[in-house]
Design a protein around this motif. Structure first.
Motif, PDB file in Angstrom:
ATOM      1  N   UNK A 114       0.826  -1.200   0.000  1.00  0.00           N
ATOM      2  CA  UNK A 114       0.000   0.000   0.000  1.00  0.00           C
ATOM      3  C   UNK A 114       0.865   1.257   0.000  1.00  0.00           C
ATOM      4  N   UNK A 115       1.898   1.270   0.826  1.00  0.00           N
ATOM      5  CA  UNK A 115       2.779   2.437   0.884  1.00  0.00           C
ATOM      6  C   UNK A 115       3.562   2.598  -0.412  1.00  0.00           C
ATOM      7  N   UNK A 116       3.969   1.488  -1.021  1.00  0.00           N
ATOM      8  CA  UNK A 116       4.655   1.570  -2.311  1.00  0.00           C
ATOM      9  C   UNK A 116       3.755   2.222  -3.355  1.00  0.00           C
ATOM     10  N   UNK A 117       2.496   1.839  -3.353  1.00  0.00           N
ATOM     11  CA  UNK A 117       1.543   2.424  -4.304  1.00  0.00           C
ATOM     12  C   UNK A 117       1.345   3.907  -4.025  1.00  0.00           C
ATOM     13  N   UNK A 131      -4.497   8.528   4.655  1.00  0.00           N
ATOM     14  CA  UNK A 131      -5.227   8.049   5.825  1.00  0.00           C
ATOM     15  C   UNK A 131      -5.298   6.532   5.734  1.00  0.00           C
ATOM     16  N   UNK A 132      -4.933   5.857   6.820  1.00  0.00           N
ATOM     17  CA  UNK A 132      -5.048   4.402   6.853  1.00  0.00           C
ATOM     18  C   UNK A 132      -5.852   3.997   8.077  1.00  0.00           C
ATOM     19  N   UNK A 133      -6.806   3.072   7.892  1.00  0.00           N
ATOM     20  CA  UNK A 133      -7.601   2.530   8.990  1.00  0.00           C
ATOM     21  C   UNK A 133      -7.345   1.030   9.062  1.00  0.00           C
ATOM     22  N   UNK A 134      -6.849   0.574  10.198  1.00  0.00           N
ATOM     23  CA  UNK A 134      -6.566  -0.848  10.371  1.00  0.00           C
ATOM     24  C   UNK A 134      -6.404  -1.194  11.833  1.00  0.00           C
ATOM     25  N   UNK A 135      -6.246  -2.491  12.095  1.00  0.00           N
ATOM     26  CA  UNK A 135      -6.165  -2.913  13.498  1.00  0.00           C
ATOM     27  C   UNK A 135      -4.940  -3.745  13.821  1.00  0.00           C
ATOM     28  N   UNK A 136      -4.144  -4.136  12.808  1.00  0.00           N
ATOM     29  CA  UNK A 136      -2.989  -4.966  13.113  1.00  0.00           C
ATOM     30  C   UNK A 136      -1.910  -4.817  12.049  1.00  0.00           C
ATOM     31  N   UNK A 137      -0.722  -5.304  12.372  1.00  0.00           N
ATOM     32  CA  UNK A 137       0.417  -5.343  11.458  1.00  0.00           C
ATOM     33  C   UNK A 137       0.952  -6.769  11.459  1.00  0.00           C
ATOM     34  N   UNK A 138       1.049  -7.383  10.285  1.00  0.00           N
ATOM     35  CA  UNK A 138       1.555  -8.746  10.156  1.00  0.00           C
ATOM     36  C   UNK A 138       2.772  -8.799   9.236  1.00  0.00           C
ATOM     37  N   UNK A 139       3.484  -7.673   9.138  1.00  0.00           N
ATOM     38  CA  UNK A 139       4.659  -7.542   8.281  1.00  0.00           C
ATOM     39  C   UNK A 139       5.832  -7.051   9.123  1.00  0.00           C
ATOM     40  N   UNK A 140       7.062  -7.232   8.630  1.00  0.00           N
ATOM     41  CA  UNK A 140       8.222  -6.748   9.390  1.00  0.00           C
ATOM     42  C   UNK A 140       8.161  -5.236   9.606  1.00  0.00           C
ATOM     43  N   UNK A 141       8.210  -4.811  10.856  1.00  0.00           N
ATOM     44  CA  UNK A 141       8.102  -3.392  11.187  1.00  0.00           C
ATOM     45  C   UNK A 141       9.235  -2.591  10.551  1.00  0.00           C
ATOM     46  N   UNK A 142      10.440  -3.157  10.511  1.00  0.00           N
ATOM     47  CA  UNK A 142      11.574  -2.434   9.941  1.00  0.00           C
ATOM     48  C   UNK A 142      11.324  -2.078   8.475  1.00  0.00           C
ATOM     49  N   UNK A 143      10.737  -3.000   7.725  1.00  0.00           N
ATOM     50  CA  UNK A 143      10.448  -2.733   6.313  1.00  0.00           C
ATOM     51  C   UNK A 143       9.422  -1.611   6.170  1.00  0.00           C
ATOM     52  N   UNK A 144       8.403  -1.649   7.012  1.00  0.00           N
ATOM     53  CA  UNK A 144       7.374  -0.609   6.942  1.00  0.00           C
ATOM     54  C   UNK A 144       7.942   0.753   7.354  1.00  0.00           C
ATOM     55  N   UNK A 145       8.801   0.747   8.347  1.00  0.00           N
ATOM     56  CA  UNK A 145       9.402   2.008   8.784  1.00  0.00           C
ATOM     57  C   UNK A 145      10.310   2.595   7.699  1.00  0.00           C
ATOM     58  N   UNK A 147       9.789   2.385   4.494  1.00  0.00           N
ATOM     59  CA  UNK A 147       8.885   3.043   3.549  1.00  0.00           C
ATOM     60  C   UNK A 147       8.304   4.319   4.150  1.00  0.00           C
ATOM     61  N   UNK A 148       7.958   4.261   5.443  1.00  0.00           N
ATOM     62  CA  UNK A 148       7.416   5.450   6.103  1.00  0.00           C
ATOM     63  C   UNK A 148       8.441   6.578   6.101  1.00  0.00           C
ATOM     64  N   UNK A 149       9.717   6.223   6.290  1.00  0.00           N
ATOM     65  CA  UNK A 149      10.761   7.241   6.234  1.00  0.00           C
ATOM     66  C   UNK A 149      10.855   7.874   4.859  1.00  0.00           C
ATOM     67  N   UNK A 150      10.677   7.077   3.821  1.00  0.00           N
ATOM     68  CA  UNK A 150      10.681   7.644   2.471  1.00  0.00           C
ATOM     69  C   UNK A 150       9.491   8.568   2.276  1.00  0.00           C
ATOM     70  N   UNK A 173       2.616   1.537  14.225  1.00  0.00           N
ATOM     71  CA  UNK A 173       1.963   2.710  13.648  1.00  0.00           C
ATOM     72  C   UNK A 173       2.561   4.006  14.191  1.00  0.00           C
ATOM     73  N   UNK A 174       2.886   4.019  15.477  1.00  0.00           N
ATOM     74  CA  UNK A 174       3.477   5.223  16.069  1.00  0.00           C
ATOM     75  C   UNK A 174       4.817   5.547  15.426  1.00  0.00           C
ATOM     76  N   UNK A 175       5.648   4.527  15.204  1.00  0.00           N
ATOM     77  CA  UNK A 175       6.937   4.761  14.555  1.00  0.00           C
ATOM     78  C   UNK A 175       6.759   5.233  13.120  1.00  0.00           C
ATOM     79  N   UNK A 176       5.848   4.595  12.398  1.00  0.00           N
ATOM     80  CA  UNK A 176       5.604   4.977  11.006  1.00  0.00           C
ATOM     81  C   UNK A 176       5.094   6.407  10.906  1.00  0.00           C
TER      82      UNK A 176
END
Length: 234
Positions: A114-117, A131-145, A147-150, A173-176
Motif C-alpha cells: 500500500x505504501x509503495x503504491x 489516511x489508513x484505517x486498520x487494526x494490526x500489522x503482520x509484516x516486518x516493522x523495519x520494512x514498513x518504517x 517506507x514510512x521514512x521515504x 503505527x506510532x513509529x511509522x
C-alpha cells in the motif's frame, strides 16, 4: 457509560476536543485543493468498520467546501495478495459506489504494498496525506518504517487510525507516523462519531494545510497532534 477516568474515556475526550477544533478553524488553502489517499484494511475482521467508513466518508468532501477542491483515491487490500486502487474521485457519490461494491475477505496485511503504491502516486503528482484505517500489522516493522521514512522525505504524511489496542500495531503505527511526519491515533470501533471526526480533520488538513492546525486554540489533544507533526524524524 465509560468511567471518565478510564484510558478509553480519556482517549475519546482528547480526540473529540482536538478534532472539534480542527473542524471549526480551517485555514485557507494555498493551492486551492488537495489529494488524499483513503486506505483501509479490508481483511475479514474489518467488515463492520468498512461499513461504518462507507457511511462516513461523504462528510470528508462536505468538510472541505470553501477551502478548495478535494480529490480522494480509495485503496484497500484483502484476501490473498489483493491490493486495489480506485481512480481519483472529486465527489462523494462515486466514492460511495466504489466502497459499497467491496466485500472484506480473509488475508494478511499488505501495508508495505500500500505504501509503495502511495509513493508511486505521489511521484506522479503530490499527495497531501494518506489516511489508513486498520487494526494490526503482520509484516516486518523495519520494512514498513523504511517506507514510512521515504514518505517523510517526500513530504507524504501518514495518518494511521488504529482500531483496538493491539500493542504491536500501536508501536508500529506510532513509529511509522513519526517517520512520515504524520500522526497515529487509536479510535473506539463502537464510536463512529469519533472516526468521522478523524476523517474530516485530515480531509481539512489535506485541503487547507498545516495552518489549519496551527491557528487552533490550545487543547491537550491539539498539543499532542502538533507534537507528532512537528517532532523531528529520526
Amino acid at each position: 457509560m465509560n468511567d471518565p477516568k478510564s484510558p478509553v474515556a480519556r482517549n475519546e475526550q482528547q480526540v473529540a476536543d482536538f478534532l472539534q477544533q480542527v473542524n471549526k478553524h480551517p485555514s485557507p488553502s494555498k493551492n486551492g485543493g488537495g489529494r488524499l489517499i483513503f486506505a483501509l484494511d479490508a481483511t475479514a475482521s474489518r467488515q463492520p468498520t468498512w461499513d461504518t467508513a462507507c457511511q462516513l466518508q461523504a462528510d470528508m468532501f462536505t468538510q472541505t467546501r470553501g477551502l478548495g477542491q478535494l480529490q480522494i483515491k480509495l485503496c484497500f487490500y484483502r484476501g490473498y495478495d489483493e491490493l486495489r486502487s480506485s481512480p481519483w474521485h472529486q465527489g462523494a457519490d462515486k466514492m460511495v459506489r466504489a466502497m459499497s461494491a467491496v466485500t472484506c475477505l480473509g488475508g494478511h496485511t499488505q501495508i508495505g504494498r500500500l505504501l509503495d503504491h502511495a509513493l508511486d502516486q505521489h511521484r506522479q503528482q503530490p499527495v497531501q496525506a494518506l489516511v489508513f484505517i486498520g487494526d494490526c500489522i503482520e509484516e516486518p516493522i523495519d520494512d514498513l518504517c523504511q517506507r514510512a521514512g521515504e514518505c517523510g522525505l517526500r513530504k507524504l504524511p501518514l495518518f494511521l487510525f488504529q482500531e483496538g489496542n493491539n500493542t504491536t500495531a500501536s508501536n508500529g503505527f506510532a513509529q511509522m507516523a513519526r517517520l512520515s511526519g504524520g500522526a497515529h491515533c487509536r479510535f473506539d470501533p463502537g464510536s463512529p462519531e469519533q472516526l468521522s471526526k478523524l476523517l474530516n480533520a485530515v480531509a481539512v488538513y489535506a485541503t487547507a494545510g498545516q495552518q489549519a492546525l496551527e491557528r487552533l486554540a490550545p487543547s491537550a489533544a491539539l498539543t499532542q497532534l502538533r507534537h507528532q507533526l512537528e517532532k523531528p524524524r529520526r
